[in-house]
Design a protein around this motif. Structure first.
Motif, PDB file in Angstrom:
ATOM      1  N   LYS A  25       6.452  -0.133  -6.467  1.00  0.00           N
ATOM      2  CA  LYS A  25       6.893  -0.955  -5.461  1.00  0.00           C
ATOM      3  C   LYS A  25       6.880   0.135  -4.282  1.00  0.00           C
ATOM      4  O   LYS A  25       7.278   1.041  -4.152  1.00  0.00           O
ATOM      5  CB  LYS A  25       8.208  -1.349  -5.729  1.00  0.00           C
ATOM      6  N   GLY A  26       6.311  -0.455  -3.186  1.00  0.00           N
ATOM      7  CA  GLY A  26       6.130  -0.105  -2.029  1.00  0.00           C
ATOM      8  C   GLY A  26       5.362   1.453  -1.799  1.00  0.00           C
ATOM      9  O   GLY A  26       5.839   2.370  -0.867  1.00  0.00           O
ATOM     10  N   ASN A  27       4.622   1.526  -2.781  1.00  0.00           N
ATOM     11  CA  ASN A  27       3.967   2.935  -2.911  1.00  0.00           C
ATOM     12  C   ASN A  27       3.261   3.093  -1.572  1.00  0.00           C
ATOM     13  O   ASN A  27       2.327   2.601  -1.282  1.00  0.00           O
ATOM     14  CB  ASN A  27       2.967   2.793  -3.973  1.00  0.00           C
ATOM     15  N   GLU A  28       3.742   4.414  -1.122  1.00  0.00           N
ATOM     16  CA  GLU A  28       2.888   4.583   0.135  1.00  0.00           C
ATOM     17  C   GLU A  28       1.363   5.450  -0.002  1.00  0.00           C
ATOM     18  O   GLU A  28       0.834   5.316   0.740  1.00  0.00           O
ATOM     19  CB  GLU A  28       3.775   5.718   1.013  1.00  0.00           C
ATOM     20  N   ALA A  29       1.287   5.786  -1.104  1.00  0.00           N
ATOM     21  CA  ALA A  29       0.072   6.407  -1.486  1.00  0.00           C
ATOM     22  C   ALA A  29      -1.096   5.304  -1.665  1.00  0.00           C
ATOM     23  O   ALA A  29      -2.322   6.029  -1.480  1.00  0.00           O
ATOM     24  CB  ALA A  29       0.349   7.360  -2.955  1.00  0.00           C
ATOM     25  N   ILE A  30      -0.871   4.134  -1.993  1.00  0.00           N
ATOM     26  CA  ILE A  30      -1.723   3.096  -2.132  1.00  0.00           C
ATOM     27  C   ILE A  30      -1.358   2.165  -1.072  1.00  0.00           C
ATOM     28  O   ILE A  30      -0.453   1.116  -1.483  1.00  0.00           O
ATOM     29  CB  ILE A  30      -2.144   2.870  -3.524  1.00  0.00           C
ATOM     30  N   SER A  31      -2.215   1.850  -0.045  1.00  0.00           N
ATOM     31  CA  SER A  31      -1.899   0.699   0.759  1.00  0.00           C
ATOM     32  C   SER A  31      -2.016  -0.556  -0.066  1.00  0.00           C
ATOM     33  O   SER A  31      -2.904  -0.702  -0.865  1.00  0.00           O
ATOM     34  CB  SER A  31      -2.737   0.764   2.129  1.00  0.00           C
ATOM     35  N   ASP A  32      -1.495  -1.861   0.538  1.00  0.00           N
ATOM     36  CA  ASP A  32      -1.779  -2.963  -0.032  1.00  0.00           C
ATOM     37  C   ASP A  32      -3.429  -3.530   0.235  1.00  0.00           C
ATOM     38  O   ASP A  32      -3.876  -4.032  -0.792  1.00  0.00           O
ATOM     39  CB  ASP A  32      -1.096  -4.187   0.862  1.00  0.00           C
ATOM     40  N   GLU A  33      -4.053  -3.077   1.049  1.00  0.00           N
ATOM     41  CA  GLU A  33      -5.429  -3.221   1.078  1.00  0.00           C
ATOM     42  C   GLU A  33      -6.150  -2.443   0.252  1.00  0.00           C
ATOM     43  O   GLU A  33      -7.151  -3.106  -0.526  1.00  0.00           O
ATOM     44  CB  GLU A  33      -5.948  -2.879   2.688  1.00  0.00           C
ATOM     45  N   ASP A  34      -5.854  -1.274   0.008  1.00  0.00           N
ATOM     46  CA  ASP A  34      -6.590  -0.362  -1.150  1.00  0.00           C
ATOM     47  C   ASP A  34      -6.408  -0.956  -2.590  1.00  0.00           C
ATOM     48  O   ASP A  34      -6.979  -0.797  -3.349  1.00  0.00           O
ATOM     49  CB  ASP A  34      -6.353   0.964  -0.737  1.00  0.00           C
ATOM     50  N   PHE A  35      -5.113  -1.334  -2.572  1.00  0.00           N
ATOM     51  CA  PHE A  35      -4.718  -1.973  -3.973  1.00  0.00           C
ATOM     52  C   PHE A  35      -5.283  -3.110  -4.366  1.00  0.00           C
ATOM     53  O   PHE A  35      -5.980  -3.403  -5.489  1.00  0.00           O
ATOM     54  CB  PHE A  35      -3.304  -2.376  -4.023  1.00  0.00           C
ATOM     55  N   THR A  36      -5.579  -4.017  -3.279  1.00  0.00           N
ATOM     56  CA  THR A  36      -6.367  -5.181  -3.335  1.00  0.00           C
ATOM     57  C   THR A  36      -7.835  -4.942  -3.727  1.00  0.00           C
ATOM     58  O   THR A  36      -8.593  -5.719  -4.540  1.00  0.00           O
ATOM     59  CB  THR A  36      -6.043  -5.971  -2.140  1.00  0.00           C
ATOM     60  N   LYS A  37      -8.374  -4.056  -3.080  1.00  0.00           N
ATOM     61  CA  LYS A  37      -9.758  -3.567  -3.171  1.00  0.00           C
ATOM     62  C   LYS A  37     -10.059  -2.676  -4.405  1.00  0.00           C
ATOM     63  O   LYS A  37     -11.119  -3.125  -5.216  1.00  0.00           O
ATOM     64  CB  LYS A  37     -10.083  -2.701  -1.902  1.00  0.00           C
ATOM     65  N   MET A  38      -9.124  -2.126  -4.912  1.00  0.00           N
ATOM     66  CA  MET A  38      -9.267  -1.415  -6.326  1.00  0.00           C
ATOM     67  C   MET A  38      -9.293  -2.744  -7.198  1.00  0.00           C
ATOM     68  O   MET A  38     -10.066  -2.398  -8.189  1.00  0.00           O
ATOM     69  CB  MET A  38      -7.984  -0.615  -6.553  1.00  0.00           C
ATOM     70  N   GLN A  39      -8.669  -3.537  -7.104  1.00  0.00           N
ATOM     71  CA  GLN A  39      -8.496  -4.633  -8.091  1.00  0.00           C
ATOM     72  C   GLN A  39      -9.772  -5.379  -8.177  1.00  0.00           C
ATOM     73  O   GLN A  39     -10.251  -5.810  -9.096  1.00  0.00           O
ATOM     74  CB  GLN A  39      -7.428  -5.868  -7.853  1.00  0.00           C
ATOM     75  N   SER A  40     -10.332  -5.564  -7.041  1.00  0.00           N
ATOM     76  CA  SER A  40     -11.490  -6.300  -6.702  1.00  0.00           C
ATOM     77  C   SER A  40     -12.751  -5.575  -7.280  1.00  0.00           C
ATOM     78  O   SER A  40     -14.106  -6.012  -7.742  1.00  0.00           O
ATOM     79  CB  SER A  40     -11.758  -6.597  -5.224  1.00  0.00           C
ATOM     80  N   LEU A  41     -12.646  -4.344  -7.161  1.00  0.00           N
ATOM     81  CA  LEU A  41     -13.811  -3.394  -7.551  1.00  0.00           C
ATOM     82  C   LEU A  41     -13.877  -3.075  -9.051  1.00  0.00           C
ATOM     83  O   LEU A  41     -14.850  -2.499  -9.742  1.00  0.00           O
ATOM     84  CB  LEU A  41     -13.953  -2.004  -6.711  1.00  0.00           C
ATOM     85  N   ILE A  42     -12.592  -2.877  -9.734  1.00  0.00           N
ATOM     86  CA  ILE A  42     -12.611  -3.096 -11.404  1.00  0.00           C
ATOM     87  C   ILE A  42     -12.699  -4.114 -12.040  1.00  0.00           C
ATOM     88  O   ILE A  42     -11.852  -5.025 -11.836  1.00  0.00           O
ATOM     89  CB  ILE A  42     -11.097  -2.254 -11.583  1.00  0.00           C
ATOM     90  N   PRO A  43     -14.062  -4.164 -12.829  1.00  0.00           N
ATOM     91  CA  PRO A  43     -14.068  -5.515 -13.574  1.00  0.00           C
ATOM     92  C   PRO A  43     -13.025  -5.863 -14.614  1.00  0.00           C
ATOM     93  O   PRO A  43     -12.567  -4.895 -15.072  1.00  0.00           O
ATOM     94  CB  PRO A  43     -15.283  -5.044 -14.332  1.00  0.00           C
ATOM     95  N   ASN A  44     -12.743  -6.850 -14.690  1.00  0.00           N
ATOM     96  CA  ASN A  44     -11.679  -7.351 -15.760  1.00  0.00           C
ATOM     97  C   ASN A  44     -10.437  -6.713 -15.647  1.00  0.00           C
ATOM     98  O   ASN A  44      -9.918  -6.115 -16.447  1.00  0.00           O
ATOM     99  CB  ASN A  44     -12.092  -7.378 -17.143  1.00  0.00           C
ATOM    100  N   CYS A  45      -9.836  -6.634 -14.178  1.00  0.00           N
ATOM    101  CA  CYS A  45      -8.680  -6.050 -14.035  1.00  0.00           C
ATOM    102  C   CYS A  45      -7.251  -6.631 -13.863  1.00  0.00           C
ATOM    103  O   CYS A  45      -7.318  -7.821 -13.096  1.00  0.00           O
ATOM    104  CB  CYS A  45      -8.904  -5.161 -12.700  1.00  0.00           C
ATOM    105  N   LEU A  46      -6.319  -6.306 -14.531  1.00  0.00           N
ATOM    106  CA  LEU A  46      -5.101  -7.138 -14.293  1.00  0.00           C
ATOM    107  C   LEU A  46      -4.286  -5.944 -13.416  1.00  0.00           C
ATOM    108  O   LEU A  46      -4.072  -4.981 -14.002  1.00  0.00           O
ATOM    109  CB  LEU A  46      -4.550  -7.060 -15.774  1.00  0.00           C
ATOM    110  N   GLY A  47      -3.601  -6.530 -12.235  1.00  0.00           N
ATOM    111  CA  GLY A  47      -3.135  -5.478 -11.433  1.00  0.00           C
ATOM    112  C   GLY A  47      -1.833  -5.957 -11.314  1.00  0.00           C
ATOM    113  O   GLY A  47      -1.627  -7.291 -11.133  1.00  0.00           O
ATOM    114  N   HIS A  48      -0.793  -5.284 -11.150  1.00  0.00           N
ATOM    115  CA  HIS A  48       0.675  -5.552 -10.940  1.00  0.00           C
ATOM    116  C   HIS A  48       1.293  -4.558 -10.239  1.00  0.00           C
ATOM    117  O   HIS A  48       0.896  -3.201 -10.206  1.00  0.00           O
ATOM    118  CB  HIS A  48       1.345  -5.485 -12.457  1.00  0.00           C
TER     119      HIS A  48
END
Length: 75
Positions: A25-48
């Protein structure tokens, strides 16, 4: 089933090709934008995002983590 490989907070089961991406929660190392982008770039990804800020996501709230992990294994 082949061996499970764990890369920090990403788990990949070789025979299933599903990915689980979890951040603290509130991880400063990964921005919300980067977390969303990571999920979109990883196929079949479940992000939480965990409800606890501990970067050891499996320790911050074990019940919550294993709920997500069980969901991942069932998918």
């Amino acid at each position: 089933m082949e061996k499970t490989k764990i890369y920090r907070n990403v788990v990949k089961l070789k025979s299933i090709d599903m990915f689980l991406l979890i951040r603290a929660k509130g991880n400063e190392a990964i921005s919300d934008e980067d977390f969303t982008k990571m999920q979109s770039l990883i196929p079949n990804c479940l992000g939480h995002e965990m409800s606890h800020p501990d970067h050891n996501v499996h320790l911050g709230n074990k019940e919550e983590f294993y709920k997500y992990f069980d969901e991942f294994l069932k998918s």
